[in-house]
Design a protein around this motif. Structure first.
Motif, mmCIF file in Angstrom:
data_model
loop_
_atom_site.group_PDB
_atom_site.id
_atom_site.type_symbol
_atom_site.label_atom_id
_atom_site.label_comp_id
_atom_site.label_asym_id
_atom_site.label_seq_id
_atom_site.Cartn_x
_atom_site.Cartn_y
_atom_site.Cartn_z
ATOM 1 N N PHE A 33 52.002 -32.814 9.020
ATOM 2 C CA PHE A 33 52.706 -33.199 10.238
ATOM 3 C C PHE A 33 52.328 -34.604 10.692
ATOM 4 C CE2 PHE A 33 53.728 -28.661 11.237
ATOM 5 C CZ PHE A 33 55.080 -28.854 11.495
ATOM 6 N N GLU A 34 51.091 -34.999 10.493
ATOM 7 C CA GLU A 34 50.625 -36.287 10.996
ATOM 8 C C GLU A 34 50.822 -37.418 9.995
ATOM 9 O OE1 GLU A 34 49.224 -39.175 13.413
ATOM 10 O OE2 GLU A 34 49.763 -37.104 13.916
ATOM 11 N N ILE A 35 50.618 -37.158 8.730
ATOM 12 C CA ILE A 35 50.643 -38.232 7.729
ATOM 13 C C ILE A 35 52.065 -38.574 7.306
ATOM 14 C CG2 ILE A 35 49.921 -38.904 5.408
ATOM 15 C CD1 ILE A 35 47.675 -38.893 7.481
ATOM 16 N N TYR A 36 52.882 -37.562 7.083
ATOM 17 C CA TYR A 36 54.226 -37.790 6.559
ATOM 18 C C TYR A 36 55.249 -37.824 7.699
ATOM 19 C CZ TYR A 36 51.795 -36.491 2.316
ATOM 20 O OH TYR A 36 50.894 -36.424 1.282
ATOM 21 N N MET B 165 45.711 -23.756 15.598
ATOM 22 C CA MET B 165 44.876 -24.370 14.570
ATOM 23 C C MET B 165 45.614 -25.518 13.877
ATOM 24 S SD MET B 165 41.811 -24.286 13.643
ATOM 25 C CE MET B 165 41.408 -22.829 14.597
ATOM 26 N N ILE B 166 46.928 -25.376 13.678
ATOM 27 C CA ILE B 166 47.707 -26.485 13.117
ATOM 28 C C ILE B 166 47.671 -27.682 14.056
ATOM 29 C CG2 ILE B 166 50.024 -27.229 12.440
ATOM 30 C CD1 ILE B 166 50.544 -24.376 11.504
ATOM 31 N N PHE B 167 47.831 -27.412 15.349
ATOM 32 C CA PHE B 167 47.756 -28.480 16.351
ATOM 33 C C PHE B 167 46.368 -29.112 16.362
ATOM 34 C CE2 PHE B 167 46.789 -29.746 20.763
ATOM 35 C CZ PHE B 167 47.756 -30.721 20.937
ATOM 36 N N PHE B 168 45.335 -28.300 16.214
ATOM 37 C CA PHE B 168 43.955 -28.790 16.192
ATOM 38 C C PHE B 168 43.746 -29.780 15.046
ATOM 39 C CE2 PHE B 168 39.569 -28.328 14.647
ATOM 40 C CZ PHE B 168 38.858 -28.663 15.778
ATOM 41 N N PHE B 169 44.202 -29.415 13.856
ATOM 42 C CA PHE B 169 44.042 -30.305 12.703
ATOM 43 C C PHE B 169 44.934 -31.534 12.826
ATOM 44 C CE2 PHE B 169 42.078 -26.678 10.493
ATOM 45 C CZ PHE B 169 41.035 -27.336 9.865
ATOM 46 N N MET B 170 46.131 -31.354 13.378
ATOM 47 C CA MET B 170 47.031 -32.492 13.530
ATOM 48 C C MET B 170 46.443 -33.540 14.469
ATOM 49 S SD MET B 170 50.948 -32.501 14.921
ATOM 50 C CE MET B 170 51.792 -34.054 15.251
ATOM 51 N N ALA C 287 43.879 -46.764 -0.241
ATOM 52 C CA ALA C 287 42.976 -47.107 -1.347
ATOM 53 C C ALA C 287 43.075 -46.076 -2.456
ATOM 54 C CB ALA C 287 41.541 -47.197 -0.839
ATOM 55 N N GLY C 288 43.204 -44.798 -2.081
ATOM 56 C CA GLY C 288 43.337 -43.747 -3.084
ATOM 57 C C GLY C 288 44.624 -43.875 -3.868
ATOM 58 N N ARG C 289 45.717 -44.218 -3.204
ATOM 59 C CA ARG C 289 46.990 -44.400 -3.910
ATOM 60 C C ARG C 289 46.925 -45.584 -4.857
ATOM 61 N NH1 ARG C 289 49.246 -43.007 1.425
ATOM 62 N NH2 ARG C 289 50.109 -40.886 1.280
ATOM 63 N N VAL C 290 46.225 -46.647 -4.437
ATOM 64 C CA VAL C 290 46.051 -47.805 -5.319
ATOM 65 C C VAL C 290 45.273 -47.410 -6.573
ATOM 66 C CG1 VAL C 290 44.931 -50.059 -5.539
ATOM 67 C CG2 VAL C 290 46.213 -49.502 -3.463
ATOM 68 N N ASP C 291 44.298 -46.494 -6.415
ATOM 69 C CA ASP C 291 43.510 -46.035 -7.558
ATOM 70 C C ASP C 291 44.250 -45.007 -8.409
ATOM 71 O OD1 ASP C 291 41.431 -47.660 -6.830
ATOM 72 O OD2 ASP C 291 40.362 -46.108 -5.704
ATOM 73 N N GLY C 292 45.456 -44.643 -8.015
ATOM 74 C CA GLY C 292 46.270 -43.744 -8.827
ATOM 75 C C GLY C 292 46.143 -42.273 -8.489
ATOM 76 N N LEU C 293 45.572 -41.927 -7.339
ATOM 77 C CA LEU C 293 45.439 -40.527 -6.955
ATOM 78 C C LEU C 293 46.769 -39.979 -6.459
ATOM 79 C CD1 LEU C 293 42.026 -40.503 -5.018
ATOM 80 C CD2 LEU C 293 42.460 -39.808 -7.376
ATOM 81 N N GLY C 294 47.057 -38.729 -6.821
ATOM 82 C CA GLY C 294 48.241 -38.059 -6.328
ATOM 83 C C GLY C 294 48.004 -37.515 -4.932
ATOM 84 N N GLU C 295 49.065 -36.934 -4.348
ATOM 85 C CA GLU C 295 48.964 -36.448 -2.972
ATOM 86 C C GLU C 295 47.978 -35.290 -2.851
ATOM 87 O OE1 GLU C 295 50.304 -37.995 -0.376
ATOM 88 O OE2 GLU C 295 50.978 -39.472 -1.845
ATOM 89 N N TRP C 296 47.949 -34.404 -3.846
ATOM 90 C CA TRP C 296 46.995 -33.291 -3.786
ATOM 91 C C TRP C 296 45.559 -33.792 -3.888
ATOM 92 C CZ3 TRP C 296 48.403 -28.754 -2.061
ATOM 93 C CH2 TRP C 296 49.722 -28.332 -2.229
ATOM 94 N N SER C 297 45.345 -34.783 -4.757
ATOM 95 C CA SER C 297 44.000 -35.362 -4.896
ATOM 96 C C SER C 297 43.590 -36.101 -3.638
ATOM 97 C CB SER C 297 43.958 -36.315 -6.096
ATOM 98 O OG SER C 297 44.198 -35.621 -7.302
ATOM 99 N N LEU C 298 44.534 -36.766 -2.990
ATOM 100 C CA LEU C 298 44.222 -37.455 -1.740
ATOM 101 C C LEU C 298 43.750 -36.467 -0.682
ATOM 102 C CD1 LEU C 298 47.213 -39.974 -1.469
ATOM 103 C CD2 LEU C 298 44.823 -40.527 -1.952
ATOM 104 N N PHE C 299 44.399 -35.303 -0.647
ATOM 105 C CA PHE C 299 44.044 -34.317 0.367
ATOM 106 C C PHE C 299 42.682 -33.695 0.079
ATOM 107 C CE2 PHE C 299 44.011 -29.915 1.909
ATOM 108 C CZ PHE C 299 44.223 -30.130 3.256
#
Length: 268
Positions: free
Chosen positions: A91-94, A147-152, A165-177
């Motif tokens: 909810f927050e990132i995308y 809890m969703i609101f708490f994490f958001m 920086a992670g995307r520049v290093d080639g990490l996918g979205e799951w790896s970023l998380f």
């Protein structure tokens, strides 16, 4: 004048501490006394502790109830942390067009009382053949709007530069998380885990509805059944309450520092 004000503040804090700790002290003393002594208000340690423990083990399936409560709390907490953190992160990132509307609908669900969904949920789990199982207790609480609101809200303080920086290093979205977001937000996960564990551990109404046999009862249900008997033995009840309370206290004190950091939204 300043000294008098300081004395008044300390006096108030001492009284508040005594009032807060007295129920726990009375509970610990009560588990060592007989039911009649507790009714009389005895505040001295007695010699009935072993008798109360043995009686509790005789009239209840305490071991099964403890295992059931622990299994529900641990599995439910892990599932809730994963799902709700992913939802709050998303909810927050995308950014999408309907995100705010969807989140508004999600928050509106917090206004719906449990009594309004209790019967439909019971019928649904009954038709699915999940009554009297731990799954029926865990599933409805795996994702909560709070809890969703708490994490958001806590994700707002997450440094976006780490994701870039992670995307520049080639990490996918799951790896970023899992490799960047989760380790960075450890205090937030600690705070959420304590809240969620306590909610599962102390859950009463829904387990009372779906857990229908004695071997599936959780500890809060055991305490309730002891207290609702025709002639309750308060010494046995005190033992059961202490056993029910200890796990949550241990977890809170072990993770107290992380809990405070998480509630303050600190990110290291």
């Amino acid at each position: 004048m300043k000294r008098i004000r300081l004395m008044m503040v300390h006096t108030f804090l001492i009284l508040a501490t005594v009032c807060s700790l007295f129920p726990f002290l009375w509970m610990l003393v009560g588990m060592t006394n007989s039911s009649s002594d507790i009714v009389k208000g005895k505040l001295k340690i007695g010699n009935m502790l072993s008798t109360n423990i043995n009686k509790l083990l005789e009239i209840t399936s305490l071991g099964n109830s403890f295992k059931m409560s622990l299994m529900i709390a641990v599995i439910g907490t892990l599932c809730t942390l994963v799902l709700c953190s992913m939802a709050g992160y998303g909810f927050e990132i995308y950014r999408t067009k309907g995100k705010d509307r969807l989140f508004g609908v999600l928050l509106l669900s917090m206004m719906m009382p449990f009594a309004a969904v209790m019967i439909p949920m019971f019928r649904m789990f009954s038709q699915a053949g999940l009554l009297n199982t731990s799954t029926a207790v865990i599933l409805p609480s795996m994702t909560t709007a709070f809890m969703i609101f708490f994490f958001m809200q806590n994700t707002k303080s997450f440094p976006r530069e780490l994701l870039q920086a992670g995307r520049v290093d080639g990490l996918g979205e799951w790896s970023l998380f899992f490799r960047i977001f989760v380790p960075t937000m450890k205090p937030i996960y600690a705070a959420a885990s304590i809240i969620t564990f306590m909610n599962y551990w102390n859950s009463f109404m829904w387990p009372l509805i779906v857990l229908q046999t004695q071997d599936k009862k959780t500890l809060p249900l055991v305490v309730s059944s002891l207290a609702s008997s025709y002639n309750p033995d308060y010494g046995v009840i005190m033992v059961a309450i202490v056993i029910t309370t200890v796990p949550t206290l241990v977890i809170f004190f072990l993770m107290q520092k992380q809990f405070v950091q998480g509630m303050l939204g600190s990110v290291k």
